[in-house]
Design a protein around this motif. Structure first.
Motif, PDB file in Angstrom:
ATOM      1  N   LEU A 229      22.113  33.011  48.499  1.00 20.59           N
ATOM      2  CA  LEU A 229      21.177  32.260  47.658  1.00 20.59           C
ATOM      3  C   LEU A 229      21.389  30.759  47.772  1.00 20.59           C
ATOM      4  O   LEU A 229      20.443  30.003  47.940  1.00 20.59           O
ATOM      5  CB  LEU A 229      21.338  32.681  46.189  1.00 20.59           C
ATOM      6  N   GLU A 230      22.658  30.328  47.684  1.00 22.08           N
ATOM      7  CA  GLU A 230      22.933  28.885  47.644  1.00 22.08           C
ATOM      8  C   GLU A 230      23.946  28.405  48.688  1.00 22.08           C
ATOM      9  O   GLU A 230      24.195  27.204  48.783  1.00 22.08           O
ATOM     10  CB  GLU A 230      23.503  28.516  46.259  1.00 22.08           C
ATOM     11  N   HIS A 231      24.578  29.337  49.384  1.00 20.35           N
ATOM     12  CA  HIS A 231      25.676  28.996  50.311  1.00 20.35           C
ATOM     13  C   HIS A 231      26.747  28.171  49.592  1.00 20.35           C
ATOM     14  O   HIS A 231      27.320  27.231  50.136  1.00 20.35           O
ATOM     15  CB  HIS A 231      25.156  28.237  51.545  1.00 20.35           C
ATOM     16  N   LYS A 232      27.001  28.565  48.361  1.00 23.67           N
ATOM     17  CA  LYS A 232      27.908  27.795  47.511  1.00 23.67           C
ATOM     18  C   LYS A 232      29.214  28.553  47.247  1.00 23.67           C
ATOM     19  O   LYS A 232      30.221  27.960  46.892  1.00 23.67           O
ATOM     20  CB  LYS A 232      27.178  27.603  46.177  1.00 23.67           C
ATOM     21  N   TYR A 233      29.171  29.875  47.416  1.00 23.58           N
ATOM     22  CA  TYR A 233      30.349  30.702  47.128  1.00 23.58           C
ATOM     23  C   TYR A 233      30.870  31.334  48.412  1.00 23.58           C
ATOM     24  O   TYR A 233      30.095  31.788  49.253  1.00 23.58           O
ATOM     25  CB  TYR A 233      30.000  31.811  46.126  1.00 23.58           C
ATOM     26  N   ILE A 234      32.195  31.413  48.504  1.00 21.26           N
ATOM     27  CA  ILE A 234      32.853  32.037  49.653  1.00 21.26           C
ATOM     28  C   ILE A 234      32.760  33.552  49.506  1.00 21.26           C
ATOM     29  O   ILE A 234      33.045  34.096  48.437  1.00 21.26           O
ATOM     30  CB  ILE A 234      34.352  31.625  49.682  1.00 21.26           C
ATOM     31  N   GLU A 235      32.390  34.254  50.597  1.00 23.61           N
ATOM     32  CA  GLU A 235      32.323  35.710  50.515  1.00 23.61           C
ATOM     33  C   GLU A 235      33.441  36.358  51.340  1.00 23.61           C
ATOM     34  O   GLU A 235      34.489  36.651  50.831  1.00 23.61           O
ATOM     35  CB  GLU A 235      30.931  36.188  50.931  1.00 23.61           C
ATOM     36  N   GLU A 236      33.224  36.556  52.638  1.00 23.25           N
ATOM     37  CA  GLU A 236      34.251  37.196  53.464  1.00 23.25           C
ATOM     38  C   GLU A 236      34.103  36.722  54.900  1.00 23.25           C
ATOM     39  O   GLU A 236      33.234  35.890  55.179  1.00 23.25           O
ATOM     40  CB  GLU A 236      34.145  38.712  53.346  1.00 23.25           C
ATOM     41  N   ALA A 272      51.054  42.054  45.981  1.00 30.56           N
ATOM     42  CA  ALA A 272      51.385  40.698  45.516  1.00 30.56           C
ATOM     43  C   ALA A 272      51.786  40.769  44.041  1.00 30.56           C
ATOM     44  O   ALA A 272      52.788  40.171  43.636  1.00 30.56           O
ATOM     45  CB  ALA A 272      50.192  39.772  45.715  1.00 30.56           C
ATOM     46  N   ARG A 273      51.020  41.506  43.252  1.00 33.73           N
ATOM     47  CA  ARG A 273      51.367  41.626  41.822  1.00 33.73           C
ATOM     48  C   ARG A 273      52.734  42.298  41.674  1.00 33.73           C
ATOM     49  O   ARG A 273      53.556  41.878  40.866  1.00 33.73           O
ATOM     50  CB  ARG A 273      50.307  42.444  41.086  1.00 33.73           C
ATOM     51  N   ASP A 274      52.976  43.327  42.501  1.00 37.95           N
ATOM     52  CA  ASP A 274      54.277  44.015  42.442  1.00 37.95           C
ATOM     53  C   ASP A 274      55.421  43.045  42.762  1.00 37.95           C
ATOM     54  O   ASP A 274      56.538  43.202  42.278  1.00 37.95           O
ATOM     55  CB  ASP A 274      54.336  45.192  43.433  1.00 37.95           C
ATOM     56  N   LEU A 275      55.126  42.039  43.629  1.00 38.99           N
ATOM     57  CA  LEU A 275      56.157  41.062  44.016  1.00 38.99           C
ATOM     58  C   LEU A 275      56.261  39.914  43.012  1.00 38.99           C
ATOM     59  O   LEU A 275      57.024  38.971  43.214  1.00 38.99           O
ATOM     60  CB  LEU A 275      55.823  40.473  45.400  1.00 38.99           C
ATOM     61  N   GLY A 276      55.413  39.949  41.986  1.00 36.61           N
ATOM     62  CA  GLY A 276      55.463  38.895  40.964  1.00 36.61           C
ATOM     63  C   GLY A 276      54.681  37.640  41.344  1.00 36.61           C
ATOM     64  O   GLY A 276      54.850  36.584  40.732  1.00 36.61           O
ATOM     65  N   ILE A 277      53.818  37.767  42.374  1.00 38.99           N
ATOM     66  CA  ILE A 277      52.998  36.613  42.780  1.00 38.99           C
ATOM     67  C   ILE A 277      51.780  36.546  41.851  1.00 38.99           C
ATOM     68  O   ILE A 277      51.191  37.580  41.512  1.00 38.99           O
ATOM     69  CB  ILE A 277      52.555  36.771  44.258  1.00 38.99           C
ATOM     70  N   SER A 278      51.400  35.329  41.481  1.00 34.84           N
ATOM     71  CA  SER A 278      50.262  35.181  40.575  1.00 34.84           C
ATOM     72  C   SER A 278      48.949  35.342  41.359  1.00 34.84           C
ATOM     73  O   SER A 278      48.731  34.684  42.377  1.00 34.84           O
ATOM     74  CB  SER A 278      50.415  33.811  39.906  1.00 34.84           C
ATOM     75  N   VAL A 279      48.084  36.268  40.897  1.00 36.20           N
ATOM     76  CA  VAL A 279      46.864  36.636  41.641  1.00 36.20           C
ATOM     77  C   VAL A 279      45.627  36.341  40.800  1.00 36.20           C
ATOM     78  O   VAL A 279      45.593  36.649  39.609  1.00 36.20           O
ATOM     79  CB  VAL A 279      46.888  38.155  41.973  1.00 36.20           C
ATOM     80  N   GLU A 280      44.608  35.742  41.438  1.00 29.81           N
ATOM     81  CA  GLU A 280      43.319  35.561  40.757  1.00 29.81           C
ATOM     82  C   GLU A 280      42.222  36.181  41.611  1.00 29.81           C
ATOM     83  O   GLU A 280      42.076  35.841  42.777  1.00 29.81           O
ATOM     84  CB  GLU A 280      43.000  34.067  40.586  1.00 29.81           C
ATOM     85  N   GLU A 281      41.427  37.071  41.009  1.00 26.65           N
ATOM     86  CA  GLU A 281      40.258  37.633  41.687  1.00 26.65           C
ATOM     87  C   GLU A 281      39.047  37.123  40.943  1.00 26.65           C
ATOM     88  O   GLU A 281      38.872  37.432  39.762  1.00 26.65           O
ATOM     89  CB  GLU A 281      40.272  39.154  41.607  1.00 26.65           C
ATOM     90  N   ARG A 282      38.245  36.339  41.632  1.00 26.69           N
ATOM     91  CA  ARG A 282      37.098  35.718  40.964  1.00 26.69           C
ATOM     92  C   ARG A 282      36.177  35.143  42.026  1.00 26.69           C
ATOM     93  O   ARG A 282      36.460  35.226  43.215  1.00 26.69           O
ATOM     94  CB  ARG A 282      37.581  34.619  40.027  1.00 26.69           C
ATOM     95  N   ARG A 283      35.058  34.581  41.578  1.00 26.87           N
ATOM     96  CA  ARG A 283      34.208  33.873  42.534  1.00 26.87           C
ATOM     97  C   ARG A 283      34.940  32.601  42.969  1.00 26.87           C
ATOM     98  O   ARG A 283      35.590  31.938  42.152  1.00 26.87           O
ATOM     99  CB  ARG A 283      32.870  33.513  41.903  1.00 26.87           C
ATOM    100  N   VAL A 284      34.839  32.278  44.237  1.00 26.57           N
ATOM    101  CA  VAL A 284      35.520  31.095  44.771  1.00 26.57           C
ATOM    102  C   VAL A 284      34.445  30.211  45.391  1.00 26.57           C
ATOM    103  O   VAL A 284      33.665  30.683  46.230  1.00 26.57           O
ATOM    104  CB  VAL A 284      36.555  31.518  45.845  1.00 26.57           C
ATOM    105  N   THR A 285      34.381  28.961  44.990  1.00 27.39           N
ATOM    106  CA  THR A 285      33.325  28.100  45.550  1.00 27.39           C
ATOM    107  C   THR A 285      33.783  27.466  46.859  1.00 27.39           C
ATOM    108  O   THR A 285      34.979  27.250  47.089  1.00 27.39           O
ATOM    109  CB  THR A 285      32.917  26.973  44.570  1.00 27.39           C
ATOM    110  N   VAL A 286      32.794  27.149  47.679  1.00 26.77           N
ATOM    111  CA  VAL A 286      33.058  26.425  48.928  1.00 26.77           C
ATOM    112  C   VAL A 286      33.706  25.087  48.582  1.00 26.77           C
ATOM    113  O   VAL A 286      34.678  24.661  49.210  1.00 26.77           O
ATOM    114  CB  VAL A 286      31.724  26.196  49.691  1.00 26.77           C
TER     115      VAL A 286
END
Ligand SMILES: Cc1ncc(COP(=O)(O)O)c(C=O)c1O
Length: 360
Positions: A229-236, A272-286
C-alpha cells in the motif's frame, strides 16, 4: 511391489528403486536443489478422498497438456529439512508445523487439505527408505519438498476436482556462501492485503522473479519487500523472514496476511527468548531501519528461513544509498542463535520444545 504398514496404520505401496544412486552423491559439492534422492511419495485425491498412497523411484511423470495446474497455477508447496545428528540419527525439524501451514495454503487456493498422518507419515516412510541420502557434512541437510497440484484435465477456471500430493527430497549444503547484500524494494510488490502472500502458492514466487532478477542485475542477492500500500513497512526477503538487532533488541516484523509465517523465524525467536534475549515482534517501518543504520544503532540484520537458515546481511540499500552493517562482534545475537540452532539440529543440545522428529 509390496505393501507395508507404518505406525500410523497407513497403507503405502512401495516400489523400490532397482539401483540406488546414492553412491554417486558427492557430499562435498552439494548444490542446492539439483540432486534428488532415490524415491518419491505420491497420493492422489479423487472422489473426495486421498487414495493410492505409494512410494516409487524418483523420476519423470507423464501429464496431459490440459492439466489444470499448468494453466491456472493451482499449486502449493512446503520446504523443511532433515538433519543427521553427530551421533548419526536422522531427525526432521518441526514437520507438523509445515503440515499445518500446508493446509492453510491449501484452503486459500481452494484445494483439499491433507491429514497429518499422510503428510507426516508419508514423509517418515520416505525418509526411512532414503535415509542414506541425509548428508553428514557440517551445515548439510536433506531438504524435503512436499507439494500438491491440480490434476483435472480441463481448460476452464474453477477449482480442480482432482489433485496429486507428492514429496521428494534433495541433499543440500549451505545456501549462501557469504553475508548477503539486499535492497529495500519500493516499486514492486510481492503481496497485498486480501491476497495470497501468507500462502506458499507457486504464483507468489513467479510474480517475485522479475523484480528479484532486476535487483540481482544491480548486484544484490535479494530484495527486502515492503508493504504494497505505502512501501512504508518492512515485510520479508525472498524466501526468508527478517530480524534486526537494534540497540541490543531483536526486532522482527510480525507475520501477517502479506508475510509468510516462517517456521525458522518462529523457532529462532523462541530460542532467543530461551536465551534471555529481548525480542519484539511488531510492524517495523522502513524509516526505523534506515535511520538505525545511518545512526549506527543497528548492530545486526539477518534473513531466516529453512533453506538459508540464518543468513547475515552485510549491506542494505535504500533508494540508491548503500548502508553497510558493522562486522559482527563476539557473542553477536545472530551467532548465538545460529549456534543454538546447530546444537539442536545436530544433536549437541537437548530439544526442550520437542521440535525434532526421529524417523526410526
Ligand atoms: C516467502 C517466504 N518467506 C519466508 C520463508 C521462511 O519460512 P520457513 O522458515 O518456514 O522456511 C519462506 C520459506 O519457506 C518463504 O518462501
Amino acid at each position: 511391489m509390496h505393501t507395508i504398514m507404518i505406525d500410523t496404520s497407513l497403507d503405502i505401496s512401495i516400489e523400490n528403486t532397482p539401483q540406488s544412486r546414492v553412491a554417486e552423491l558427492d557430499q562435498d559439492n552439494l548444490k542446492f536443489g539439483r540432486q534428488f534422492s532415490d524415491h518419491m511419495f505420491i497420493a492422489d485425491y479423487r472422489d473426495g478422498q486421498w487414495q493410492e498412497l505409494r512410494i516409487v523411484p524418483f523420476g519423470p511423470m507423464e501429464f496431459n497438456p490440459a492439466l489444470a495446474v499448468i494453466h491456472y497455477g493451482q499449486t502449493i508447496f512446503e520446504g523443511l529439512k532433515a538433519y543427521r545428528s553427530d551421533a548419526g540419527q536422522v531427525r526432521v525439524f518441526r514437520p507438523s508445523a509445515n503440515w499445518a501451514r500446508f493446509n492453510l495454503s491449501a484452503e486459500r487456493m481452494c484445494m483439499p487439505t491433507i491429514p497429518e498422518e499422510i503428510f507426516v507419515g508419508g514423509l517418515k516412510k520416505l525418509l526411512q527408505l532414503d535415509e542414506a541420502w541425509v548428508p553428514n557434512r557440517p551445515q548439510s541437510s536433506l531438504y524435503i519438498r512436499p507439494f500438491m497440484f491440480a490434476t483435472d484435465e480441463y481448460i476452464g477456471i474453477r477449482p480442480s476436482d482432482t489433485y496429486r500430493f507428492m514429496i521428494f527430497t534433495s541433499p543440500v549444503g549451505a545456501y549462501y556462501s557469504e553475508p548477503v547484500r539486499v535492497k529495500i524494494e519500493t516499486e514492486y510488490t510481492r503481496a497485498f492485503p486480501g491476497g495470497t502472500g501468507y500462502a506458499k502458492s507457486a504464483g507468489n514466487y513467479a510474480g517475485a522473479l522479475y523484480p528479484t532478477v532486476k535487483a540481482q542485475k544491480q548486484g544484490f542477492h535479494q530484495l527486502i519487500w515492503t508493504d504494497g500500500l505505502e512501501h512504508k513497512y518492512i515485510e520479508e526477503a525472498g524466501t526468508m523472514n527478517l530480524a534486526f538487532v537494534i540497540d541490543g533488541k531483536l526486532i522482527s516484523p510480525q507475520p501477517s496476511e502479506t508475510i509468510l509465517h516462517g517456521i525458522t523465524r518462529n523457532s529462532l525467536l523462541q530460542m532467543a527468548r530461551d536465551l534471555g534475549i529481548s525480542v519484539e515482534e511488531r510492524r517495523v517501518t522502513v524509516d526505523e531501519v534506515v535511520t538505525a543504520l545511518r545512526d549506527g544503532k543497528m548492530q545486526e540484520a539477518f534473513g531466516i528461513g529453512t533453506a538459508a537458515t540464518l543468513a547475515p546481511i552485510a549491506m542494505i540499500s535504500y533508494q540508491g544509498e548503500e548502508l553497510p552493517l558493522p562486522s559482527p562482534t563476539d557473542n553477536a545475537v545472530g551467532d548465538q542463535l545460529r549456534k543454538a540452532l546447530d546444537d539442536l539440529r545436530y544433536g549437541r543440545a537437548e530439544d526442550p520444545h520437542g521440535w525434532l522428529m526421529p524417523i526410526e
